[in-house]
Design an enzyme around this catalytic site. Structure first.
Site, short mmCIF file in Angstrom:
data_model
loop_
_atom_site.label_atom_id
_atom_site.label_comp_id
_atom_site.label_asym_id
_atom_site.label_seq_id
_atom_site.Cartn_x
_atom_site.Cartn_y
_atom_site.Cartn_z
CG ASP A 74 -17.85 -12.78 -1.41
OD1 ASP A 74 -18.70 -13.18 -2.06
OD2 ASP A 74 -16.67 -12.62 -1.56
CG ASP B 127 -5.54 -17.07 -1.34
OD1 ASP B 127 -6.78 -16.95 -0.41
OD2 ASP B 127 -5.55 -16.91 -2.30
CE LYS C 217 -19.35 -17.12 -14.56
NZ LYS C 217 -18.40 -18.36 -13.99
CB CYS D 189 -22.29 -14.49 -5.10
SG CYS D 189 -21.86 -13.87 -6.76
#
Length: 350
Positions: A278, A184, A317, A276
């Protein structure tokens, strides 16, 4: 005659100093002529201001058009000026999940970029992609590509849904450069090719468009706690220490390092938390290089309406991920930077 001239000069000296032709002309013009001169000067200044105002307005129009050119399909700048085939190009690695309508748009766009050598779609759904979908997207690549060398399209199909899949090693890669991107996210071709040239100057670094940072939360004795800083933290502090893999270049070697050499506990953590990956990649590259990433200034477009970042408690998170990963590393490998790469050809001042 000579005596008269000398007297005239002396009279000038007695009435205010040495003789000056300019003074004489000013005296002849008189106060009315002086006011006319001032008026004429003001008229010239007004014309200059009007010219500058019109020029500023034209610059503003061009600026707005350049910002919205992608939306309307215009191309005010060449997208291929910074790419040459001899440089090898890059592989676009698109991570997708049950959003075929977005995947089609994303593939169509990146197939049109001159630097794209191949497009790999990371597929992690329960059902494999249908033959009709693969054929349709392959036709998109052929139709949208603007080069004689058409990008190679491949679906990397995974049996399980796992965010670690996006960093699995890829066989038969023809490029060292990987551009990792979400389905996206659209990066204009000109900005993408410029980022590629930046990456070529530092191929061991992560080079991307989405900067993030870490903040020291508290420190007790030898224990430190960190916060994950989003875009507004980067903007406010003027520093960053990560670029997210949702739109970033990195070397193909990091796919092997992530899968085979990074602590398995981190991959397990990503699997269980579904988040996470990344941050894990940013820590991996920082740990390998002991250097910061490079943020490239460029407009990106998010064409989707939802994702992991829109879920509840996403920020908390991310804070937890960062601290848990640091604990697994035994230290914080991230290195901060406060510079960004800017394509001066698209800037008014540099």
């Amino acid at each position: 005659m000579s005596t008269v001239n000398l007297i005239a000069i002396r009279d000038g000296e007695s009435n205010g100093g040495f003789y000056s032709p300019a003074k004489e002309k000013a005296a002849i013009r008189g106060p009315f002529q002086h006011r006319f001169y001032i008026f004429r000067r003001l008229r010239h200044i007004t014309k200059l201001k009007l010219f500058l105002l019109v020029l500023s307005a034209l610059c503003g129009v061009v600026f707005v058009l350049s910002r919205f050119s992608f939306t309307f399909g215009w191309n005010l700048h060449s997208s291929s000026s910074s790419f040459a085939p001899s440089r090898g190009g890059y592989t676009v690695l698109i991570n997708t999940w049950k959003r075929n309508y977005l995947l089609k748009q994303s593939v169509a766009h990146y197939a049109s970029c001159h630097g794209t050598d191949a497009i790999h779609v990371v597929w992690s759904e329960n059902d494999p992609p249908s033959n009709s979908l693969k054929e349709y997207i392959n036709n998109i690549v052929i139709a949208k590509s603007k080069t004689a060398h058409k990008p190679k399209l491949k679906f990397d199909v995974n049996e399980k849904d796992n965010l670690n899949n996006r960093f699995k090693p890829i066989e038969d890669l023809r490029t060292d450069a990987i551009f990792s991107v979400d389905d996206d996210v659209i990066v204009p071709c000109g900005a993408l090719d410029f980022a590629f040239t930046v990456w070529q100057t530092a191929p061991s670094a992560m080079v991307g468009f989405v900067p993030r940072m870490h903040l020291l939360d508290e420190k007790k004795d030898t224990h430190a706690s960190y916060k994950y800083g989003g875009w507004w933290s980067v903007w406010w502090m003027g520093t960053y220490s990560m670029v997210l893999s949702k739109a970033a270049f990195f070397h193909r070697k990091y796919l092997d390092l992530y899968t085979y050499q990074m602590p398995a506990s981190i991959r397990d953590y990503v699997t269980n938390e579904r988040n996470c990956e990344d941050i894990a990649m940013s820590l991996l590259v920082a740990n390998a290089t002991a250097a910061p990433p490079i943020w490239v200034k460029g407009k990106i477009y998010e064409i989707g309406s939802s994702g992991i970042s829109s879920l509840k408690d996403h920020s908390s998170k991310r804070h937890k991920c960062l601290n848990d990963f640091v604990a697994l590393y035994g230290a914080l490998p991230l290195v901060s930077a406060n510079v960004k790469a800017v394509d001066s050809r698209n800037e008014w001042f540099w």
